[in-house]
Enzyme design. Structure first.
Site, short mmCIF file in Angstrom:
data_model
loop_
_atom_site.label_atom_id
_atom_site.label_comp_id
_atom_site.label_asym_id
_atom_site.label_seq_id
_atom_site.Cartn_x
_atom_site.Cartn_y
_atom_site.Cartn_z
N ARG A 1 18.82 34.81 73.49
CA ARG A 1 19.04 34.50 74.93
C ARG A 1 20.12 35.63 75.48
NH1 ARG A 1 20.82 28.50 74.44
NH2 ARG A 1 21.99 29.58 72.78
N LYS B 1 11.82 21.06 62.97
CA LYS B 1 11.27 19.79 62.55
C LYS B 1 11.13 18.86 63.70
CE LYS B 1 15.78 20.39 61.85
NZ LYS B 1 16.77 20.97 60.98
N VAL C 1 12.25 20.77 56.47
CA VAL C 1 13.03 19.48 55.63
C VAL C 1 13.51 20.04 54.58
CG1 VAL C 1 12.22 17.28 54.50
CG2 VAL C 1 10.83 18.17 56.47
N GLU D 1 22.87 20.46 64.08
CA GLU D 1 22.12 21.15 65.03
C GLU D 1 22.95 21.44 66.41
OE1 GLU D 1 18.44 21.17 64.83
OE2 GLU D 1 19.35 20.90 62.64
N LYS E 1 12.41 14.47 60.30
CA LYS E 1 12.10 15.03 58.88
C LYS E 1 11.34 13.77 58.01
CE LYS E 1 15.86 18.14 58.27
NZ LYS E 1 17.52 18.18 58.21
#
Ligand code: NDP
Ligand code: HSE
Length: 443
Positions: free
Chosen positions: A53, A111, A138, A196, A211
């Site tokens: 980005r 995931k 995972v 995350e 997951k």
């Protein structure tokens, strides 16, 4: 190293989408291990572009490789393989579908995307003959999906259970071991690159649910999506829950549990379905999962012929995740060199997914009650009424009140919920302090 002589095929040209926690480590390993990777693949693996980005932020990678035009990079005729470590559903879904449709193999750690759209991604891969690999999606560095997809392809898997989110395990371990607070530990997990981009995906159980969906799909040859997974996060877990667990020789972990369920249909015929859930659970301190701390993950797989297998290792973080991505990259590059393909989607069994109400587990229920005659008997009567069998009771008096802890035998979720609703309405029950599942013990 004497590898150049064996490296003769055309180079494999790689586009990297994303260069954050994981992407930076992929670039480092690809650069540092270029000669060894070439020897293992049979040709050089060349990074031809990196989509980000904010290119100005990325002084650690060659400026000429950076672009903000991910779609253009994916479409470039100079790209054979797309490695995606951006995350999220869109626009990554569109880009990866474009890559697969054009016959470019895809390696992804995403995931969230796979748990929603694996079906259409595999269909695009099948149509063009490209590979779709996702080991890093995972349990970070742990080789788990390849054993499920390949090594155990000759067996029948009955259960997959484990800790698959590093961030929540990091938080729960700290709460248990040092009494650290929830918020400060989450900040630390983000700083270390485990969480995350939006950490609610971790603490509310969405990441583990994605997951679990991927694991169940592979284990039971059935398409399971994140929406099929019953999900509870850890935000309601308190230090009081840990104290209650500790008093009974237990600790608390966020578990993902995928089960093959055998029942008898109305016509008397045997039926099979799958149940997939993610929730905090108390487990005995003697259980192997109780010793899994920090951002480590561990997963038990039970198969009919193989018996019980355990997979353990670093479940999050840049370098561990990059290791899994590079393993996949070597696999798809080798496939391209020899003109072969890796495993396709296997969803032939198409089993039904059972609702959580039908799932049976043991429960730990903690109540604040009035400390007087007849209270325990009345509470026990509600459990009996709903056919929930009590395994243990522990009461501690505190002046006029008492803390009452009840541990049940295995009971259906629906029966337990109805029991707790009734008990909560009893006049001498002041509070239902916590209701938590208990795993890892005989029923
Ligand atoms: P980061 O947030 O650290 O990095 C994301 C990268 O994607 C950044 O480089 C960012 O660019 C880039 N990016 C975001 N949006 C765009 C866009 N629209 N176009 C181009 N580039 C974009 O994430 P992580 O590295 O932690 O995670 C990446 C993926 O790997 C996710 O799917 C995650 O779930 C998965 N994963 C992560 C693990 C971990 O431990 N971190 C473990 C296992 C899987 P810029 O830097 O310029 O902002
Ligand atoms: N946020 C994820 C975790 C990264 O904490 O497990 C690894 O998938």
């Amino acid at each position: 190293m004497n590898s150049a002589a064996s490296v003769t095929a055309k180079p494999i040209r790689v586009a990297l989408l994303g260069c954050g926690t994981v992407g930076t480590q992929i670039v480092r390993l690809l650069t540092e291990q270029a000669d060894e990777l070439a020897a293992r693949v049979g040709t050089r693996v060349e990074l031809v572009g990196i989509a980000v980005r904010r290119p100005n932020k990325h002084r650690e990678v060659p400026a000429e490789l950076l672009t903000t035009d991910a779609a253009g990079l994916v479409a470039s005729p100079d790209v054979d393989v797309v490695v995606e470590v951006i995350g999220g559903i869109e626009p990554t879904r569109t880009w990866l579908l474009a890559a697969l449709t054009a016959g470019k193999s895809v390696v992804t750690a995403n995931k969230a995307l796979l748990a929603e759209h694996a079906g259409e991604l595999f269909e695009a891969a099948d149509a063009s003959g490209a590979d779709l690999y996702f080991e890093a999606a995972v349990a970070g560095a742990i080789p788990l999906l390849r054993p499920l997809r390949e090594s155990l392809a000759g067996d029948r898997i009955t259960r997959v259970m484990g800790i698959v989110n590093g961030t929540t395990n990091f938080i729960l371990s700290a709460m248990d071991e040092t009494g650290a607070g929830y918020a400060e530990t989450l900040d630390e997990a983000s700083r270390l690159g485990y969480a995350e981009a939006d950490p609610t995906a971790d603490v509310d159980g969405f990441d583990a649910a994605s997951k679990a969906a991927i694991l169940a799909s592979l284990a039971f040859h059935t398409r399971v999506t994140a929406g099929d997974v019953y999900r509870e996060g850890i935000s309601a877990v308190t230090s009081a829950d840990f104290a209650a667990a500790r008093a009974l020789g237990r600790t608390i972990k966020l578990l993902a549990i995928c089960e093959r369920v055998f029942t008898t249909g109305e016509d008397g015929a045997p039926e099979e379905s799958v149940a997939v859930r993610v929730h905090p659970a108390m487990i005995p301190r003697s259980h192997p999962l109780a010793g899994v701390s920090g951002a480590f993950n561990a997963v038990f797989v039970e198969a009919e012929a193989a018996g019980q297998l355990m997979f353990y290792g670093q479940g999050a973080g840049g370098a561990p995740t990059a290791s899994a991505v590079l393993g996949d990259l070597v696999a798809v590059a080798r496939n391209r060199v020899v003109g072969g393909r890796g495993p396709r989607e296997s969803a032939y069994a198409d089993l039904a997914v059972r609702p959580i109400a039908q799932a049976s587990t043991r429960y730990h229920i903690s109540l604040d009650v009035a400390d007087r005659a007849g209270v325990l008997a009345a509470v026990a009567a509600e459990f009996a009424q709903h056919e929930v069998s009590i395994a243990a009771v522990r009461q501690e008096g505190r002046a006029t009140d008492a803390s009452l802890v009840i541990v049940t035998h295995s009971a259906p979720d629906a029966a337990l919920r109805s029991t707790v609703d009734k008990v909560a309405g009893l006049p001498f029950v002041h509070d239902v302090v916590s209701v938590m599942r208990v795993e890892g013990e005989d029923s």
